[in-house]
Motif scaffolding. Structure first.
Motif, mmCIF file in Angstrom:
data_model
loop_
_atom_site.group_PDB
_atom_site.id
_atom_site.type_symbol
_atom_site.label_atom_id
_atom_site.label_comp_id
_atom_site.label_asym_id
_atom_site.label_seq_id
_atom_site.Cartn_x
_atom_site.Cartn_y
_atom_site.Cartn_z
ATOM 1 N N TYR B 109 2.906 14.416 43.738
ATOM 2 C CA TYR B 109 3.495 15.949 43.551
ATOM 3 C C TYR B 109 4.836 15.942 44.226
ATOM 4 C CZ TYR B 109 3.557 20.804 44.821
ATOM 5 O OH TYR B 109 3.645 21.891 44.900
ATOM 6 N N ILE B 112 6.696 15.312 41.304
ATOM 7 C CA ILE B 112 6.899 16.476 40.151
ATOM 8 C C ILE B 112 8.122 17.609 40.434
ATOM 9 C CG2 ILE B 112 5.590 18.346 39.063
ATOM 10 C CD1 ILE B 112 3.048 16.896 39.665
ATOM 11 N N PHE B 144 8.719 4.354 38.274
ATOM 12 C CA PHE B 144 9.689 4.587 39.467
ATOM 13 C C PHE B 144 8.592 5.087 40.534
ATOM 14 C CE2 PHE B 144 11.823 7.046 42.639
ATOM 15 C CZ PHE B 144 13.124 6.303 42.777
ATOM 16 N N SER B 209 -4.925 0.149 36.806
ATOM 17 C CA SER B 209 -6.162 1.139 36.621
ATOM 18 C C SER B 209 -5.635 2.552 37.119
ATOM 19 C CB SER B 209 -7.232 0.639 37.442
ATOM 20 O OG SER B 209 -6.827 0.119 38.653
ATOM 21 N N LEU B 210 -4.574 2.725 37.619
ATOM 22 C CA LEU B 210 -4.139 4.056 38.190
ATOM 23 C C LEU B 210 -4.267 4.920 37.246
ATOM 24 C CD1 LEU B 210 -1.033 3.926 40.590
ATOM 25 C CD2 LEU B 210 -3.328 4.312 41.211
ATOM 26 N N PHE B 211 -4.901 5.949 37.411
ATOM 27 C CA PHE B 211 -4.962 7.076 36.006
ATOM 28 C C PHE B 211 -4.456 8.290 36.542
ATOM 29 C CE2 PHE B 211 -9.032 7.657 38.174
ATOM 30 C CZ PHE B 211 -9.131 9.112 38.479
ATOM 31 N N MET B 212 -4.328 8.604 37.734
ATOM 32 C CA MET B 212 -3.930 10.048 38.315
ATOM 33 C C MET B 212 -2.319 10.240 38.063
ATOM 34 S SD MET B 212 -5.483 8.091 40.396
ATOM 35 C CE MET B 212 -5.349 7.276 42.045
ATOM 36 N N ARG B 215 -1.483 10.724 34.482
ATOM 37 C CA ARG B 215 -1.589 12.189 34.276
ATOM 38 C C ARG B 215 -0.853 13.029 34.720
ATOM 39 N NH1 ARG B 215 -4.991 11.400 30.676
ATOM 40 N NH2 ARG B 215 -7.520 11.184 31.129
ATOM 41 N N LEU B 216 -0.406 12.892 36.326
ATOM 42 C CA LEU B 216 0.453 13.814 36.784
ATOM 43 C C LEU B 216 2.221 13.572 36.470
ATOM 44 C CD1 LEU B 216 -0.980 13.970 40.295
ATOM 45 C CD2 LEU B 216 -1.104 15.527 38.467
ATOM 46 N N ASN B 220 0.744 11.897 30.113
ATOM 47 C CA ASN B 220 -0.216 11.405 28.962
ATOM 48 C C ASN B 220 0.482 10.414 28.169
ATOM 49 O OD1 ASN B 220 -2.414 12.180 29.993
ATOM 50 N ND2 ASN B 220 -2.786 14.013 28.554
ATOM 51 N N GLY B 226 -6.892 2.086 33.049
ATOM 52 C CA GLY B 226 -7.640 3.041 33.806
ATOM 53 C C GLY B 226 -7.682 4.734 33.430
ATOM 54 N N ILE B 229 -10.328 4.587 30.893
ATOM 55 C CA ILE B 229 -11.676 4.750 31.309
ATOM 56 C C ILE B 229 -12.087 6.026 31.666
ATOM 57 C CG2 ILE B 229 -13.315 3.863 33.078
ATOM 58 C CD1 ILE B 229 -11.818 1.118 33.111
ATOM 59 N N GLU B 230 -10.988 6.705 32.479
ATOM 60 C CA GLU B 230 -11.293 8.210 32.902
ATOM 61 C C GLU B 230 -11.308 9.087 31.671
ATOM 62 O OE1 GLU B 230 -9.656 11.976 34.425
ATOM 63 O OE2 GLU B 230 -8.748 10.546 32.957
ATOM 64 N N LEU B 234 -14.928 10.949 31.550
ATOM 65 C CA LEU B 234 -15.202 12.405 31.838
ATOM 66 C C LEU B 234 -14.559 13.400 31.065
ATOM 67 C CD1 LEU B 234 -13.837 11.746 35.643
ATOM 68 C CD2 LEU B 234 -16.045 11.908 34.842
#
Lengths: 267, 267
Positions: B109, B112, B144, B209-212, B215-216, B220, B226, B229-230, B234
């Protein structure tokens, strides 16, 4: 010559520390910004903290997170300690190694796979997603860490200690509570502590197995952050940073103290 | 005899855990990978996996994980090396580890904000004279931030390996006329290879496998295994395909572990 290279080294180290800490302090700095963005600092305010403390929904989520962490760490510690004692009691090398490999599966597996497979498991078993599914998964991924923390302590304990206790007429229960457990206590505490931090820190597994009604802090931060910048999160992260630092200081203090104590005992 | 029943009693919860949360989830993932989206038994998922889209994604995922691992290693090794040479090295090491205890999502965050259109990074670029540009939602920002998050985990095992190194070996090398570079290449690095390998293990597999983060931070743009898979579990609710990707991720993981541990025996 030696001097020059060391000053370059210090500069490099300083650079790494700046990189590591800058984002955290950036967050903390803007948590006091009245402007509402993370780029222009307009004026000092504590509004975000006030808003945070009045947010009952968030308070409930914090409580959920703590309850899950404490309960799962406790149950995982009990299971893990019993498991470690059980693993030691197998004298065959192969049995032990098999058990250890199975133990380590959840440690090396990526979170996404643990999350996805637990989601399938809970759905198949008919367990509703929510508090219990999150609790069960946190217990599940904490057990192997406890075992890994306790087992070295157990292995280092000389078997003659227990034999002596038994020769002197101690029952199995007495041997366990009066000899084994006190000896491995540092390992148990380390395991409990690790389980606690794993649970507090987990996002990915929880994200998979939490339903609509239940949320932990990590999941909540993720859904807030996906909506963009809001300085509530900054205030929250400041509080979490302060708590983490307190935690580390206490842990460091206890570790160094018990470290010297242990050394003294062994002399 | 009595001991045996005692032991079985001990092992009961732990054995249950192994069966329910280690073995069953893996079997369920494999089982589910054979069902298509309509719940029919088929090999469609595997056929789909071997199409250009998924293979491309797997390759991309590999490439990013590789980049992240190599960059982390290049930063972490010198840092660990310098750390072992400082006076209060345990304290400095603790300071390196503290950021890794801050919730991962909060660090993401922070970026961001930092990489945002008017964030600190762009303000810096303006000041230098390069001018502001789109940083968030690019490959660069993803790599990074991932490196930022993994660096402490890479430093720790390398630090431990370097710390265990016997200094007399280095004196011997320099007595025998080896230059600093030769000493590093022929003595220090080979002896700390175990640390490097375990560092790579703890970085490479999560990086796949990190997906968060994708996304953040990468918005995308970057799709790792990862993330896929998510997405399947979901969002698309195509559990079969998700399970198939998970099966391949498990295979890759096992392969990578085997690769990094077989060589260990050779050294």
């Amino acid at each position: 010559m030696e001097k020059k290279s060391s000053s370059f080294a210090n500069l490099f180290l300083l650079f790494i520390f700046v990189i590591l800490y800058a984002p955290i302090f950036y967050l903390i700095f803007y948590s006091f910004n009245s402007g509402g963005t993370m780029s222009h600092f307009e004026g000092f305010t504590l509004d975000w903290y006030r808003e945070l403390l009045q947010d009952t929904r968030l308070l409930i989520i914090v409580l959920n997170t703590l309850v899950i962490a404490l309960l799962s760490a406790l149950i995982a510690t009990v299971t893990g300690v019993l498991g470690a004692i059980g693993i030691r009691s197998y004298k065959r090398r192969q049995t032990r190694n098999t058990l250890l490999s199975l133990n380590n599966v959840l440690i090396v597996s990526p979170d996404v796979i643990i999350g996805a497979s637990f989601l399938i498991l809970f759905t198949m078993a008919g367990i509703q997603l929510g508090f219990y599914s999150v609790l069960l998964s946190h217990i599940a991924f904490s057990i192997p860490i406890v075992v890994l923390m306790v087992l070295p302590k157990l292995m280092e304990m000389s078997p003659s200690l227990e034999d002596a206790a038994r020769d002197l007429g101690a029952s199995n229960w007495n041997v366990l509570t009066k000899v084994t457990l006190p000896y491995i206590a540092p390992g148990i505490f380390a395991g409990f502590f690790m389980a606690l931090t794993y649970s507090l820190d987990d996002f990915a597994v929880t994200f998979f197995v939490t339903g609509n009604g239940f949320s932990t802090l990590s999941v909540e931060i993720y859904s807030l952050a996906r909506r963009g910048v809001s300085l509530n999160i900054n205030a929250l992260s400041t509080l979490m940073f302060v708590i983490t630092v307190i935690f580390v200081v206490v842990y460091y203090y206890l570790a160094t103290r018990s470290g010297t104590k242990g050394a003294n005992l062994r002399r | 005899m009595q001991n045996k029943t005692f032991r079985h009693l001990f092992m009961l919860p732990y054995a249950l855990w192994i069966i329910l949360f280690v073995i069953a989830p893996i079997l369920l993932v494999v089982y589910f990978s054979f069902f298509d989206i309509h719940g029919n038994f088929s090999l469609t998922n595997y056929k789909n996996f071997f199409t250009a889209t998924y293979l491309q994604m797997t390759l991309n995922s590999f490439w990013y994980a590789f980049l992240i691992t190599v960059i982390s290693l290049l930063v972490a090794y010198p840092t660990a090396y310098i750390l072992t040479r400082t006076r209060h090295k345990q304290l400095w090491l603790l300071l390196i580890i503290v950021p890794s205890w801050i919730n991962l999502l909060l660090k993401a965050y922070a970026f961001i904000g930092i990489f945002g259109t008017h964030g600190a990074a762009n303000q810096f670029l303006e000041w230098v004279g390069i001018g502001s540009r789109q940083l968030l939602f690019t490959d660069f920002s993803f790599v990074f931030v991932a490196v930022y998050i993994f660096i402490p985990f890479m430093i720790l095992p390398i630090f431990n390996a370097l710390d265990k190194l016997n200094p007399s070996l280095l004196y011997a090398a320099s007595d025998l006329g080896a230059s600093k570079w030769t000493t590093f290449r022929r003595v220090i690095f080979p002896l700390t290879l175990d640390g490097v390998k375990s560092g790579c293990q703890v970085v490479f597999i999560p990086a796949l496998s990190l997906f968060m983060l994708t996304r953040l931070i990468a918005g995308n743009r970057v799709i790792t295994l990862g993330t896929a898979i998510e997405q399947q579990f979901l969002v698309t609710q195509n559990w079969g395909m998700g399970a198939t990707i998970a099966v391949f991720l498990i295979i890759i993981m096992v392969g990578f572990m085997a690769l990094t541990s077989i060589r260990r025996r050779g050294v």
